[in-house]
Design an enzyme around this catalytic site. Structure first.
Site, short mmCIF file in Angstrom:
data_model
loop_
_atom_site.label_atom_id
_atom_site.label_comp_id
_atom_site.label_asym_id
_atom_site.label_seq_id
_atom_site.Cartn_x
_atom_site.Cartn_y
_atom_site.Cartn_z
N LYS A 1 10.10 5.34 3.47
CA LYS A 1 10.07 5.80 2.04
C LYS A 1 8.87 6.85 2.02
O LYS A 1 9.18 7.84 1.22
CB LYS A 1 9.25 4.56 1.34
CG LYS A 1 10.23 3.29 1.07
CD LYS A 1 9.37 2.11 0.50
CE LYS A 1 8.24 1.67 1.17
NZ LYS A 1 8.37 0.91 2.41
N ARG B 1 5.10 4.77 14.97
CA ARG B 1 4.74 5.56 13.75
C ARG B 1 3.31 6.24 14.40
O ARG B 1 2.47 5.53 14.80
CB ARG B 1 4.61 4.91 12.52
CG ARG B 1 3.93 5.83 11.38
CD ARG B 1 4.54 5.38 10.13
NE ARG B 1 3.79 3.86 9.91
CZ ARG B 1 4.03 3.21 8.76
NH1 ARG B 1 4.60 4.02 7.87
NH2 ARG B 1 3.37 2.16 8.51
N ARG C 1 -1.79 3.54 12.56
CA ARG C 1 -2.29 2.76 11.26
C ARG C 1 -2.69 1.26 11.94
O ARG C 1 -2.15 0.82 12.89
CB ARG C 1 -1.13 2.42 10.25
CG ARG C 1 -1.37 3.27 9.13
CD ARG C 1 -0.42 3.48 8.00
NE ARG C 1 0.20 2.06 7.38
CZ ARG C 1 1.00 2.15 6.69
NH1 ARG C 1 1.70 2.99 6.01
NH2 ARG C 1 1.21 0.79 6.27
N ARG D 1 4.20 -8.50 7.52
CA ARG D 1 4.58 -7.73 6.44
C ARG D 1 6.16 -7.82 5.98
O ARG D 1 6.36 -7.93 4.82
CB ARG D 1 4.21 -5.96 6.73
CG ARG D 1 2.74 -6.09 6.72
CD ARG D 1 2.40 -4.61 7.53
NE ARG D 1 2.99 -3.48 7.11
CZ ARG D 1 3.12 -2.27 7.63
NH1 ARG D 1 2.78 -2.34 9.14
NH2 ARG D 1 3.74 -1.18 7.11
P1 AP5 Z 1 7.83 5.62 7.03
O1 AP5 Z 1 8.36 6.69 5.98
O2 AP5 Z 1 6.36 5.83 7.18
O3 AP5 Z 1 8.21 4.18 6.45
P2 AP5 Z 1 7.62 3.62 5.06
O4 AP5 Z 1 8.54 2.94 4.38
O5 AP5 Z 1 6.92 4.57 4.02
O6 AP5 Z 1 6.79 2.57 5.62
P3 AP5 Z 1 5.38 1.89 5.10
O7 AP5 Z 1 5.09 1.24 6.39
O8 AP5 Z 1 4.23 2.85 4.84
O9 AP5 Z 1 5.59 1.04 3.98
P4 AP5 Z 1 4.83 -0.38 3.64
O10 AP5 Z 1 5.37 -0.61 2.39
O11 AP5 Z 1 4.59 -1.56 4.69
O12 AP5 Z 1 3.42 0.28 3.55
P5 AP5 Z 1 2.37 0.48 2.45
O13 AP5 Z 1 1.55 1.90 2.72
O14 AP5 Z 1 3.36 0.78 0.87
O15 AP5 Z 1 8.45 5.43 8.36
C1 AP5 Z 1 8.34 4.43 9.32
C2 AP5 Z 1 8.62 5.35 10.79
O16 AP5 Z 1 9.84 5.40 11.13
C3 AP5 Z 1 7.96 6.70 10.82
O17 AP5 Z 1 7.43 6.76 12.10
C4 AP5 Z 1 9.01 7.68 10.62
O18 AP5 Z 1 9.03 8.86 11.50
C5 AP5 Z 1 10.13 6.98 11.26
N1 AP5 Z 1 11.47 6.96 10.54
C6 AP5 Z 1 11.52 7.19 9.32
N2 AP5 Z 1 13.01 7.27 8.69
C7 AP5 Z 1 13.72 7.28 9.95
C8 AP5 Z 1 14.88 7.27 10.20
N3 AP5 Z 1 15.84 7.39 9.26
N4 AP5 Z 1 15.32 7.23 11.25
C9 AP5 Z 1 14.37 7.01 12.42
N5 AP5 Z 1 13.24 6.72 12.18
C10 AP5 Z 1 12.81 7.09 11.18
O19 AP5 Z 1 1.54 -0.61 2.23
C11 AP5 Z 1 0.34 -1.15 2.95
C12 AP5 Z 1 -0.24 -2.31 2.70
O20 AP5 Z 1 -1.15 -2.05 1.57
C13 AP5 Z 1 0.47 -3.45 2.38
O21 AP5 Z 1 0.72 -4.33 3.30
C14 AP5 Z 1 -0.51 -4.25 1.23
O22 AP5 Z 1 -1.59 -4.87 1.89
C15 AP5 Z 1 -0.97 -2.97 0.44
N6 AP5 Z 1 -0.29 -2.84 -0.57
C16 AP5 Z 1 0.30 -1.56 -0.89
N7 AP5 Z 1 0.95 -1.48 -2.12
C17 AP5 Z 1 0.85 -2.53 -2.62
C18 AP5 Z 1 0.93 -3.25 -3.73
N8 AP5 Z 1 1.74 -2.61 -4.69
N9 AP5 Z 1 0.98 -4.67 -4.05
C19 AP5 Z 1 0.01 -5.10 -3.25
N10 AP5 Z 1 -0.43 -4.66 -2.12
C20 AP5 Z 1 -0.03 -3.54 -1.59
#
Ligand code: AP5
Ligand code: ZN
Length: 214
Positions: A13, A128, A161, A172
């Protein structure tokens, strides 16, 4: 474009959002990034959020809903936005519908769900790395920087991270399957859901997304 990005942790994402905001001139609202900044700044919000994030759990709905409500009212969101990481629960989705309708008088134009199997997620997230200075994301094998562990854009040492440990990643993923995945049905019923295969290369994934948004 007023879009929601769904998908498990590590689906890509954040990676895809970097490209979309450049091409379409809209802003990315990532609740994860907002929370991580609060943790870094040591604010009250950050202290509260850190306990949940380190456990791989969701931060309480009322806290997150308040943050998004304030953010979407800001001027730079008026030309369009990507919600990345929000909503993650049915109450958050309902609150979003309500704030868009009652406070902002707009509606969602796209909900895109990036589909990636659990098996691939661990590999992606353990590899990552992120630039703490400019925010650019990398992967040690799939998208490495030119110099090992150093950002191409700004020469800063890359970081991992806190929640990208294998044990926390598994938690997660469980939270995603138990609480977030059902949002696909929620938006399918509103006829705005599109699913995209997130296991292809970043460029191929982006091509599909671009077609949907254009
Ligand atoms: P990347 O693009 O970084 O993945 P992402 O989908 O953005 O993953 P996140 O880990 O950021 O999502 P998340 O939803 O767990 O975390 P968030 O910050 O929202 O890609 C991942 C890796 O793969 C990278 O190294 C990239 O280079 C590689 N890659 C990408 N595309 C690729 C491809 N096509 N092929 C190969 N490699 C690829 O949330 C974190 C925490 O915050 C949560 O656990 C929670 O505690 C809290 N939180 C956040 N939002 C909320 C909410 N709405 N409600 C409650 N708690 C929340
Ligand atoms: Zn950088």
């Amino acid at each position: 474009i007023n879009m929601v990005f769904l998908g498990p942790p590590g689906a890509g994402k954040g990676t895809q959002s970097e490209q979309i905001i450049k091409d379409f001139g809209i802003v990315q609202v990532s609740t994860g990034d907002i929370l991580r900044k609060a943790v870094k700044d040591g604010s009250e919000l950050g202290k509260l959020a850190k306990q949940y994030m380190d456990e791989g759990k969701l931060v309480p709905d009322d806290v997150i809903i308040g943050i998004v409500k304030d953010r979407l009212k800001e001027k730079d969101c008026q030309n369009g936005f990507i919600l990345d990481g929000f909503p993650r629960t049915i109450p958050q989705a309902e609150a979003l519908d309500k704030m868009l309708k009652d406070d902002l008088n707009i509606s969602l134009t796209h909900v895109i769900s990036l589909e990636v199997d659990d098996g691939k997620i661990i590999e992606r997230l353990t590899g990552r790395r992120t630039c703490p200075q400019c925010g650019r994301g990398y992967h040690i094998s799939f998208d490495p920087p030119e110099k090992q562990e150093i950002c191409d854009e700004c020469n800063t040492q890359l970081v991992q991270r806190d929640d990208d440990k294998e044990e926390t990643i598994k938690k997660r993923l469980n939270v995603y399957h138990e609480q977030t995945e059902q949002l696909k049905d929620y938006y399918r019923k509103q006829s705005i859901l599109t699913t995209v295969d997130g296991e292809k290369t970043p460029d191929e994934v982006y091509k599909n997304i671009k077609d949907i948004l254009s």
